[in-house]
Design a protein around this motif. Sequence first.
Motif, PDB file in Angstrom:
ATOM      1  N   VAL A   1      -2.761 -17.409   2.196  1.00 33.36           N
ATOM      2  CA  VAL A   1      -1.794 -16.728   1.353  1.00 33.36           C
ATOM      3  C   VAL A   1      -1.272 -15.621   1.991  1.00 33.36           C
ATOM      4  CG1 VAL A   1      -3.415 -15.170   0.419  1.00 33.36           C
ATOM      5  CG2 VAL A   1      -1.641 -15.452  -0.771  1.00 33.36           C
ATOM      6  N   GLN A   2      -0.001 -15.227   2.046  1.00 31.18           N
ATOM      7  CA  GLN A   2       0.731 -14.221   2.669  1.00 31.18           C
ATOM      8  C   GLN A   2       0.870 -13.184   1.966  1.00 31.18           C
ATOM      9  OE1 GLN A   2       2.241 -17.536   3.347  1.00 31.18           O
ATOM     10  NE2 GLN A   2       0.328 -17.819   4.698  1.00 31.18           N
ATOM     11  N   LEU A   3       0.690 -11.951   2.177  1.00 30.52           N
ATOM     12  CA  LEU A   3       0.917 -10.821   1.353  1.00 30.52           C
ATOM     13  C   LEU A   3       1.805  -9.614   2.124  1.00 30.52           C
ATOM     14  CD1 LEU A   3      -3.013 -10.149   0.221  1.00 30.52           C
ATOM     15  CD2 LEU A   3      -1.325 -11.621  -0.756  1.00 30.52           C
ATOM     16  N   GLN A   4       2.531  -9.292   1.031  1.00 29.31           N
ATOM     17  CA  GLN A   4       3.444  -8.385   1.558  1.00 29.31           C
ATOM     18  C   GLN A   4       3.509  -7.122   0.810  1.00 29.31           C
ATOM     19  OE1 GLN A   4       5.822  -8.558   4.330  1.00 29.31           O
ATOM     20  NE2 GLN A   4       6.481  -6.471   3.996  1.00 29.31           N
ATOM     21  N   ALA A   5       3.283  -5.840   0.946  1.00 29.45           N
ATOM     22  CA  ALA A   5       2.928  -4.529   0.407  1.00 29.45           C
ATOM     23  C   ALA A   5       4.223  -3.638   0.210  1.00 29.45           C
ATOM     24  CB  ALA A   5       1.655  -3.790   0.570  1.00 29.45           C
ATOM     25  N   SER A   6       4.401  -3.111  -0.712  1.00 31.03           N
ATOM     26  CA  SER A   6       5.587  -2.238  -0.635  1.00 31.03           C
ATOM     27  C   SER A   6       5.416  -1.208  -1.664  1.00 31.03           C
ATOM     28  CB  SER A   6       6.963  -2.934  -0.979  1.00 31.03           C
ATOM     29  OG  SER A   6       6.754  -3.597  -2.073  1.00 31.03           O
ATOM     30  N   GLY A   7       6.418   0.005  -1.625  1.00 29.54           N
ATOM     31  CA  GLY A   7       6.179   1.010  -2.807  1.00 29.54           C
ATOM     32  C   GLY A   7       5.780   2.397  -2.234  1.00 29.54           C
ATOM     33  N   GLY A   8       5.126   2.660  -1.149  1.00 28.87           N
ATOM     34  CA  GLY A   8       4.797   3.648  -0.786  1.00 28.87           C
ATOM     35  C   GLY A   8       5.779   4.739  -0.501  1.00 28.87           C
ATOM     36  N   GLY A   9       5.339   6.195  -0.358  1.00 30.00           N
ATOM     37  CA  GLY A   9       6.358   7.100  -0.159  1.00 30.00           C
ATOM     38  C   GLY A   9       5.607   8.567  -0.267  1.00 30.00           C
ATOM     39  N   LEU A  10       6.411   9.511  -0.337  1.00 27.27           N
ATOM     40  CA  LEU A  10       5.996  10.770  -0.252  1.00 27.27           C
ATOM     41  C   LEU A  10       6.261  11.186  -1.920  1.00 27.27           C
ATOM     42  CD1 LEU A  10       5.277  13.683   0.818  1.00 27.27           C
ATOM     43  CD2 LEU A  10       7.489  13.974   1.339  1.00 27.27           C
ATOM     44  N   VAL A  11       5.166  11.847  -2.580  1.00 25.57           N
ATOM     45  CA  VAL A  11       5.445  12.464  -3.709  1.00 25.57           C
ATOM     46  C   VAL A  11       4.521  13.675  -3.972  1.00 25.57           C
ATOM     47  CG1 VAL A  11       3.352  10.930  -4.614  1.00 25.57           C
ATOM     48  CG2 VAL A  11       4.846  11.596  -6.287  1.00 25.57           C
ATOM     49  N   GLN A  12       4.938  14.378  -4.917  1.00 27.77           N
ATOM     50  CA  GLN A  12       4.051  15.716  -5.042  1.00 27.77           C
ATOM     51  C   GLN A  12       2.948  15.440  -5.976  1.00 27.77           C
ATOM     52  OE1 GLN A  12       6.993  18.495  -6.852  1.00 27.77           O
ATOM     53  NE2 GLN A  12       7.287  19.212  -4.678  1.00 27.77           N
ATOM     54  N   ALA A  13       2.087  16.260  -5.706  1.00 29.30           N
ATOM     55  CA  ALA A  13       0.728  16.205  -6.844  1.00 29.30           C
ATOM     56  C   ALA A  13       1.125  16.159  -8.083  1.00 29.30           C
ATOM     57  CB  ALA A  13      -0.261  17.309  -6.402  1.00 29.30           C
ATOM     58  N   GLY A  14       0.550  15.024  -8.766  1.00 31.29           N
ATOM     59  CA  GLY A  14       0.692  15.080 -10.264  1.00 31.29           C
ATOM     60  C   GLY A  14       1.776  14.058 -10.741  1.00 31.29           C
ATOM     61  N   GLY A  15       2.429  13.411  -9.431  1.00 35.17           N
ATOM     62  CA  GLY A  15       3.533  12.492  -9.744  1.00 35.17           C
ATOM     63  C   GLY A  15       2.948  11.015  -9.651  1.00 35.17           C
ATOM     64  N   SER A  16       3.858  10.133  -9.860  1.00 34.40           N
ATOM     65  CA  SER A  16       3.394   8.753  -9.817  1.00 34.40           C
ATOM     66  C   SER A  16       4.200   7.878  -8.791  1.00 34.40           C
ATOM     67  CB  SER A  16       3.943   8.221 -11.134  1.00 34.40           C
ATOM     68  OG  SER A  16       3.282   8.929 -12.409  1.00 34.40           O
ATOM     69  N   LEU A  17       3.376   6.713  -8.465  1.00 34.68           N
ATOM     70  CA  LEU A  17       4.047   5.799  -7.582  1.00 34.68           C
ATOM     71  C   LEU A  17       3.785   4.522  -8.160  1.00 34.68           C
ATOM     72  CD1 LEU A  17       3.784   7.098  -4.162  1.00 34.68           C
ATOM     73  CD2 LEU A  17       5.979   6.515  -5.308  1.00 34.68           C
ATOM     74  N   ARG A  18       4.559   3.442  -7.751  1.00 37.41           N
ATOM     75  CA  ARG A  18       4.150   2.118  -8.132  1.00 37.41           C
ATOM     76  C   ARG A  18       4.036   1.114  -6.738  1.00 37.41           C
ATOM     77  NH1 ARG A  18       6.856  -2.561 -11.600  1.00 37.41           N
ATOM     78  NH2 ARG A  18       8.163  -2.779  -9.726  1.00 37.41           N
ATOM     79  N   LEU A  19       2.946   0.794  -6.557  1.00 34.56           N
ATOM     80  CA  LEU A  19       2.751  -0.089  -5.292  1.00 34.56           C
ATOM     81  C   LEU A  19       2.896  -1.526  -5.724  1.00 34.56           C
ATOM     82  CD1 LEU A  19      -0.017   1.487  -3.216  1.00 34.56           C
ATOM     83  CD2 LEU A  19       2.356   2.066  -3.425  1.00 34.56           C
ATOM     84  N   SER A  20       3.547  -2.423  -4.932  1.00 32.25           N
ATOM     85  CA  SER A  20       3.693  -3.908  -5.295  1.00 32.25           C
ATOM     86  C   SER A  20       3.109  -4.668  -4.174  1.00 32.25           C
ATOM     87  CB  SER A  20       5.254  -4.214  -5.762  1.00 32.25           C
ATOM     88  OG  SER A  20       5.577  -3.494  -6.815  1.00 32.25           O
ATOM     89  N   CYS A  21       2.812  -5.835  -4.426  1.00 32.76           N
ATOM     90  CA  CYS A  21       2.226  -6.728  -3.484  1.00 32.76           C
ATOM     91  C   CYS A  21       2.778  -8.233  -3.810  1.00 32.76           C
ATOM     92  CB  CYS A  21       0.569  -6.628  -3.320  1.00 32.76           C
ATOM     93  SG  CYS A  21      -0.051  -7.937  -2.131  1.00 32.76           S
ATOM     94  N   ALA A  22       3.510  -8.636  -3.061  1.00 33.23           N
ATOM     95  CA  ALA A  22       4.118 -10.064  -3.197  1.00 33.23           C
ATOM     96  C   ALA A  22       3.231 -11.192  -2.276  1.00 33.23           C
ATOM     97  CB  ALA A  22       5.730 -10.027  -2.774  1.00 33.23           C
ATOM     98  N   ALA A  23       2.688 -12.243  -2.983  1.00 32.43           N
ATOM     99  CA  ALA A  23       2.201 -13.237  -2.319  1.00 32.43           C
ATOM    100  C   ALA A  23       2.815 -14.515  -2.179  1.00 32.43           C
ATOM    101  CB  ALA A  23       0.867 -13.453  -3.337  1.00 32.43           C
ATOM    102  N   SER A  24       2.635 -15.026  -1.158  1.00 30.00           N
ATOM    103  CA  SER A  24       3.186 -16.289  -0.946  1.00 30.00           C
ATOM    104  C   SER A  24       2.206 -17.280  -0.411  1.00 30.00           C
ATOM    105  CB  SER A  24       4.530 -16.236   0.031  1.00 30.00           C
ATOM    106  OG  SER A  24       4.023 -15.761   1.065  1.00 30.00           O
ATOM    107  N   GLY A  25       2.466 -18.803  -0.837  1.00 29.38           N
ATOM    108  CA  GLY A  25       1.651 -19.685  -0.214  1.00 29.38           C
ATOM    109  C   GLY A  25       0.548 -20.178  -1.201  1.00 29.38           C
TER     110      GLY A  25
END
Length: 125
Positions: A1-25
């Motif tokens: 299975v191949q995995l591709q992560a995305s969604g990182g970045g810079l955020v202030q404390a108390g903030g939110s982020l969503r990371l995604s991982c797309a899988a193939s195979g």
Amino acid sequence: VQLQASGGGLVQAGGSLRLSCAASGRTLSSYDMAWFRQAPGAEREFVAAIRSSDRTYNVDSVKGRFTISSNNAKNTVSLHMNSLKPEDTAVYYCAARAFFGGSRWYTGADEYGYWGQGTLVTVSS
């Protein structure tokens, strides 16, 4: 299975982020999917895992703040991160291991055979 992560970045404390991982195979339903993170100078550590789309396990340090979820139709796994803290700063990796049954959760990096490339999350104070 191949995995591709995305969604990182810079955020202030108390903030939110969503990371995604797309899988193939392969379809995710037959795998344990997990998120790990690695801060500078530190070992890679387990964050959360999901099994069969509805069973999840988190480390204590992220309970109540991070939620792992999956979308089998899209073959993706997400990590919803809320109330972020500077100590959450790290490169986040998605990982997969084939699931053959049982109730044990696997939290060691060496127990996962498939890895995405990592995405950087930086939380400023």
